[in-house]
Each structure stands twice: as structure tokens, then as C-alpha cells.
Design a protein around this motif. Sequence first.
Motif, PDB file in Angstrom:
ATOM      1  N   TYR A   8       0.846  -1.182   0.000  1.00  0.00           N
ATOM      2  CA  TYR A   8       0.000   0.000   0.000  1.00  0.00           C
ATOM      3  C   TYR A   8       0.882   1.233   0.000  1.00  0.00           C
ATOM      4  O   TYR A   8       1.876   1.259   0.707  1.00  0.00           O
ATOM      5  N   GLN A  13      -8.132  -0.373  -8.418  1.00  0.00           N
ATOM      6  CA  GLN A  13      -9.482  -0.919  -8.365  1.00  0.00           C
ATOM      7  C   GLN A  13      -9.846  -1.458  -9.740  1.00  0.00           C
ATOM      8  O   GLN A  13      -9.661  -0.779 -10.747  1.00  0.00           O
ATOM      9  N   CYS A  20      -8.143  -1.047 -14.947  1.00  0.00           N
ATOM     10  CA  CYS A  20      -8.141  -0.700 -13.527  1.00  0.00           C
ATOM     11  C   CYS A  20      -8.025   0.813 -13.411  1.00  0.00           C
ATOM     12  O   CYS A  20      -7.827   1.511 -14.401  1.00  0.00           O
ATOM     13  N   THR A  22      -6.135   3.732 -10.597  1.00  0.00           N
ATOM     14  CA  THR A  22      -5.357   4.001  -9.397  1.00  0.00           C
ATOM     15  C   THR A  22      -5.627   5.438  -8.979  1.00  0.00           C
ATOM     16  O   THR A  22      -6.295   6.189  -9.689  1.00  0.00           O
ATOM     17  N   LYS A  23      -5.085   5.816  -7.843  1.00  0.00           N
ATOM     18  CA  LYS A  23      -5.261   7.197  -7.397  1.00  0.00           C
ATOM     19  C   LYS A  23      -4.534   8.164  -8.329  1.00  0.00           C
ATOM     20  O   LYS A  23      -5.035   9.226  -8.637  1.00  0.00           O
ATOM     21  N   PHE A  49      -9.968  -5.481  -6.042  1.00  0.00           N
ATOM     22  CA  PHE A  49      -8.782  -4.652  -5.951  1.00  0.00           C
ATOM     23  C   PHE A  49      -7.523  -5.470  -6.217  1.00  0.00           C
ATOM     24  O   PHE A  49      -7.492  -6.669  -6.002  1.00  0.00           O
ATOM     25  N   ALA A  71     -11.584  -6.516  -0.191  1.00  0.00           N
ATOM     26  CA  ALA A  71     -11.826  -5.226   0.450  1.00  0.00           C
ATOM     27  C   ALA A  71     -11.480  -5.247   1.933  1.00  0.00           C
ATOM     28  O   ALA A  71     -11.063  -4.234   2.489  1.00  0.00           O
ATOM     29  N   LEU A  74      -7.890  -4.486   2.451  1.00  0.00           N
ATOM     30  CA  LEU A  74      -7.672  -3.066   2.211  1.00  0.00           C
ATOM     31  C   LEU A  74      -8.142  -2.224   3.393  1.00  0.00           C
ATOM     32  O   LEU A  74      -7.477  -1.266   3.786  1.00  0.00           O
ATOM     33  N   GLU A 101     -14.787   6.190   2.776  1.00  0.00           N
ATOM     34  CA  GLU A 101     -13.762   6.432   1.762  1.00  0.00           C
ATOM     35  C   GLU A 101     -12.383   6.184   2.337  1.00  0.00           C
ATOM     36  O   GLU A 101     -12.139   6.451   3.514  1.00  0.00           O
ATOM     37  N   TRP A 105     -10.382   8.406  -2.327  1.00  0.00           N
ATOM     38  CA  TRP A 105     -10.686   7.914  -3.676  1.00  0.00           C
ATOM     39  C   TRP A 105     -11.311   6.534  -3.697  1.00  0.00           C
ATOM     40  O   TRP A 105     -12.094   6.245  -4.596  1.00  0.00           O
ATOM     41  N   ILE A 106     -11.023   5.644  -2.803  1.00  0.00           N
ATOM     42  CA  ILE A 106     -11.636   4.327  -2.791  1.00  0.00           C
ATOM     43  C   ILE A 106     -12.907   4.399  -1.960  1.00  0.00           C
ATOM     44  O   ILE A 106     -12.872   4.786  -0.804  1.00  0.00           O
ATOM     45  N   LYS A 107     -14.032   4.041  -2.571  1.00  0.00           N
ATOM     46  CA  LYS A 107     -15.320   4.116  -1.876  1.00  0.00           C
ATOM     47  C   LYS A 107     -15.909   2.728  -1.749  1.00  0.00           C
ATOM     48  O   LYS A 107     -15.769   1.898  -2.584  1.00  0.00           O
TER      49      LYS A 107
END
Length: 107
Positions: A8, A13, A20, A22-23, A49, A71, A74, A101, A105-107
Motif C-alpha cells: 500500500y 481498483q 483498472c 489508481t489514485k 482490488f 476489500a 484493504l 472512503e 478515492w476508494i469508496k
Amino acid sequence: ALICGGLYPSVAQHIHKRECRTKAQRVCFIHPTSVNYERRAFGNERFQFFVFGERVETSKVFLRCTTLINAWALLIFGGHLSWVPEAISYDQGAHQMGTLEMDSWIK
């Protein structure tokens, strides 16, 4: 789960087939040398993910050395969690709903 903690924020995602996000990049693709490239379906909702070891930019942005994660891994080993409230009104009153969140960014 430990791979997620070690790699990480190198998280992507899954969107569709080999796409996919990414941020840092809106859309990226699984590299042909990655073990997940030949995977035909990602239908299992538990694995939406990837963590990845390397991001390569050629004609497209590719992710190499990908590993599927769920998830829960994560949530436990990922980044900063925040609650984004959404007020919803019903006839009997207002209820507090929202979205969880991670790193905005990941929801």
C-alpha cells in the motif's frame, strides 16, 4: 492481506476486463506479463482490488506484478478511512447515511 500492508498505496481498483484505476492514473491496464493478465473473469465481488509492484508507461499505463486482494484486507491494512455523510429525508424523519472512503478515492 499482508501483501496489501506491504505494498500500500500501490492499489488499483478493477473496472472492467483488464482495466483498472489508481489514485494517480484514471485508467490503467494489467500488463501482459502479469499473472492476472490471462484471467478471463473477475466475477467474484470479494476481489475488486489489486496491489501491484510496478507501474510502467509505454503506449498505455500498465500495472505489473499484480495480486488480487479483497476489500477487508484493504480496510485493515490500507490507508486513512473517512466517513462522508449524506443526509436523507424520509416521511418519518431524517436518517444519516454515508460512504466510507479511503484516502479520498476508494469508496
